[in-house]
Write an enzyme that holds these catalytic residues in place. Structure first.
Site, PDB file in Angstrom:
ATOM      1  CB  THR A   1      -0.927  -0.006   1.243  1.00  0.00           C
ATOM      2  OG1 THR A   1      -1.766  -1.142   1.132  1.00  0.00           O
ATOM      3  CG2 THR A   1      -1.777   1.240   1.338  1.00  0.00           C
TER       4      THR A   1
ATOM      5  CD  GLN B   1      -7.851 -23.036  16.706  1.00  0.00           C
ATOM      6  OE1 GLN B   1      -8.855 -22.425  17.033  1.00  0.00           O
ATOM      7  NE2 GLN B   1      -7.880 -24.263  16.236  1.00  0.00           N
ATOM      8  CB  CYS B   2      -4.305 -18.638  22.380  1.00  0.00           C
ATOM      9  SG  CYS B   2      -5.769 -19.355  23.080  1.00  0.00           S
TER      10      CYS B   2
ATOM     11  CG  ASP C   1      -1.750  -6.585  -2.499  1.00  0.00           C
ATOM     12  OD1 ASP C   1      -2.624  -5.716  -2.419  1.00  0.00           O
ATOM     13  OD2 ASP C   1      -1.578  -7.464  -1.614  1.00  0.00           O
ATOM     14  CB  SER C   2       2.608  -8.156   0.685  1.00  0.00           C
ATOM     15  OG  SER C   2       1.545  -8.138   1.600  1.00  0.00           O
ATOM     16  CB  SER C   3      -2.143 -10.867  -1.309  1.00  0.00           C
ATOM     17  OG  SER C   3      -2.632 -10.026  -0.302  1.00  0.00           O
TER      18      SER C   3
ATOM     19  CG  ASP D   1      -2.617  -7.609   3.170  1.00  0.00           C
ATOM     20  OD1 ASP D   1      -2.938  -6.889   4.135  1.00  0.00           O
ATOM     21  OD2 ASP D   1      -3.207  -7.576   2.073  1.00  0.00           O
TER      22      ASP D   1
HETATM   23  N1  ASN Z   1      -2.691  -5.355   0.435  1.00  0.00           N
HETATM   24  C1  ASN Z   1      -1.609  -4.546   0.911  1.00  0.00           C
HETATM   25  C2  ASN Z   1      -0.348  -5.394   0.828  1.00  0.00           C
HETATM   26  O1  ASN Z   1      -0.080  -6.195   1.669  1.00  0.00           O
HETATM   27  C3  ASN Z   1      -1.881  -4.096   2.326  1.00  0.00           C
HETATM   28  C4  ASN Z   1      -0.920  -3.054   2.885  1.00  0.00           C
HETATM   29  O2  ASN Z   1       0.213  -2.940   2.485  1.00  0.00           O
HETATM   30  N2  ASN Z   1      -1.360  -2.284   3.874  1.00  0.00           N
HETATM   31  O3  ASN Z   1       0.383  -5.274  -0.131  1.00  0.00           O
END
Ligand code: ASN
Length: 340
Positions: free
Chosen positions: A12, A274-275, A56-58, A89
């Protein structure tokens, strides 16, 4: 003058609104430098390597982790520190991965990014970037103050392999509840020297092999036998089992039998909770005593992000499942605390 190397991967921080699709898309580093004229006033020499494509890091992958780690290795001697601009992300996965790939770091590797693009008026990007650079260049008696991989976000530096993204709406996007904050940025930058990795005298080594043969078994009441069987019988070398509370699972016979079979077939099963706060404590309850007896591994207080990347690193490094199992339970880069 200090030399800082900046790796720009996307996220972002450098995004702009695409009017056709009405969504944020990554943009090049020029946008960042134009929006942060202060970069020219800093007393450092910045070298920037922009990835192609900017993502985008996804869309992050182990191949890109390798590229980042190799760039750090190539530029290690000539630079005082490294800043990696990255989407938030999956930042905790990348920071964890690099912590395992870069052994014996003597220099800071600081990940940062932002929740709002650098071009927006209320952006958190400027402060994050400038302080990340300051931490990457900080020295005491000619030695860097930070010798590990960290995430700087919203006034705090966290240990990379202890943190996770927990908030997609606030500027404080990250947390590291099982390990203290490493640096607190207010009027002064307060370094928590007792919590920082020391690494003195250690040799800097780059590990390049990653093996992503991992599957994840996240438990919930009512999980059915077919689902558990398909996960345990996948061809993954290791299974991360996300359990309840301090590492507990159902004690239904079918479930424990399936785990035993998977272990007999040479799988490693790593128990993490999961905690997000606290630790796996095998044997504290009867519901986890069976797991301990059959050879399920304890992930202690490791994050999911650290568990995934640590197993990829160990499996890349060792062919022997026993060797992977041995190291999985030992702190290699400060990613876990054995309190039990
Ligand atoms: N979708 C963005 C990413 O991980 C989210 C961010 O950077 N705030 O690239």
């Amino acid at each position: 003058m200090k030399n800082i190397f900046v790796i720009y991967t996307g996220g972002t921080i450098g995004m702009v609104m695409d009017e056709k699709t009405d969504s944020f898309v990554p943009f090049d580093f020029d946008l960042i430098s134009k929006n942060v004229p202060e970069l020219n006033r800093l007393n450092y020499k910045l070298t920037v390597s922009s990835f192609t494509p900017i993502i985008d890091s996804s869309n992050m992958t182990p191949a890109i982790w390798l590229k980042m780690a190799e760039i750090i290795k190539e530029n290690y001697e000539d630079h005082d520190g490294f800043v990696i601009l990255h989407g938030s992300d999956t930042m905790a996965f990348s920071a964890s991965a690099l912590s395992f790939m870069l052994e014996g770091l003597q220099k800071p590797v600081i990940f940062s990014g932002s929740q709002l693009p650098i071009g927006s008026i209320r952006t958190d990007a400027r402060e994050n970037l400038i302080t990340a650079l300051e931490i990457a260049s900080a020295k005491k008696k000619n030695r860097s103050l930070v010798h590990e991989v960290g995430i700087f976000f919203d006034s705090q530096l966290y240990r990379g392999n202890r943190s996770f993204k927990y908030n997609s709406a606030k500027f404080q996007a990250f947390r590291s509840p099982n390990y203290p904050v490493l640096v607190e940025a207010g009027v002064h930058l307060r370094y928590n020297e007792a919590a920082l990795e020391d690494n003195s005298g250690k040799e800097f080594i780059l590990h390049t092999q990653l093996d992503n043969s991992i599957s994840v078994l996240k438990l919930y009441p009512g999980i059915n036998q077919k689902v558990v069987k398909s996960i345990l019988e996948s061809d993954a070398r290791s299974i991360i089992m996300e359990t309840f509370g301090s590492g507990n699972t159902t004690t239904d016979t079918w479930f424990l039998d399936m785990l035993r079979d998977a272990l007999k077939n040479g799988k490693n099963i790593l128990n993490i909770s999961q905690c997000r706060v606290g630790s796996v404590e095998l044997g504290r309850y009867e519901t986890s005593k069976w797991l301990k007896d059959m050879g399920v591994l304890s992930g202690y207080d490791m994050t999911f992000e650290a568990a995934v990347t640590k197993l990829m690193h160990l499996q890349g490094r060792y062919e022997s499942q026993a060797e992977v199992a041995h190291w999985a339970e030992i702190s290699m880069r400060g990613e876990l605390t054995k309190t039990f």
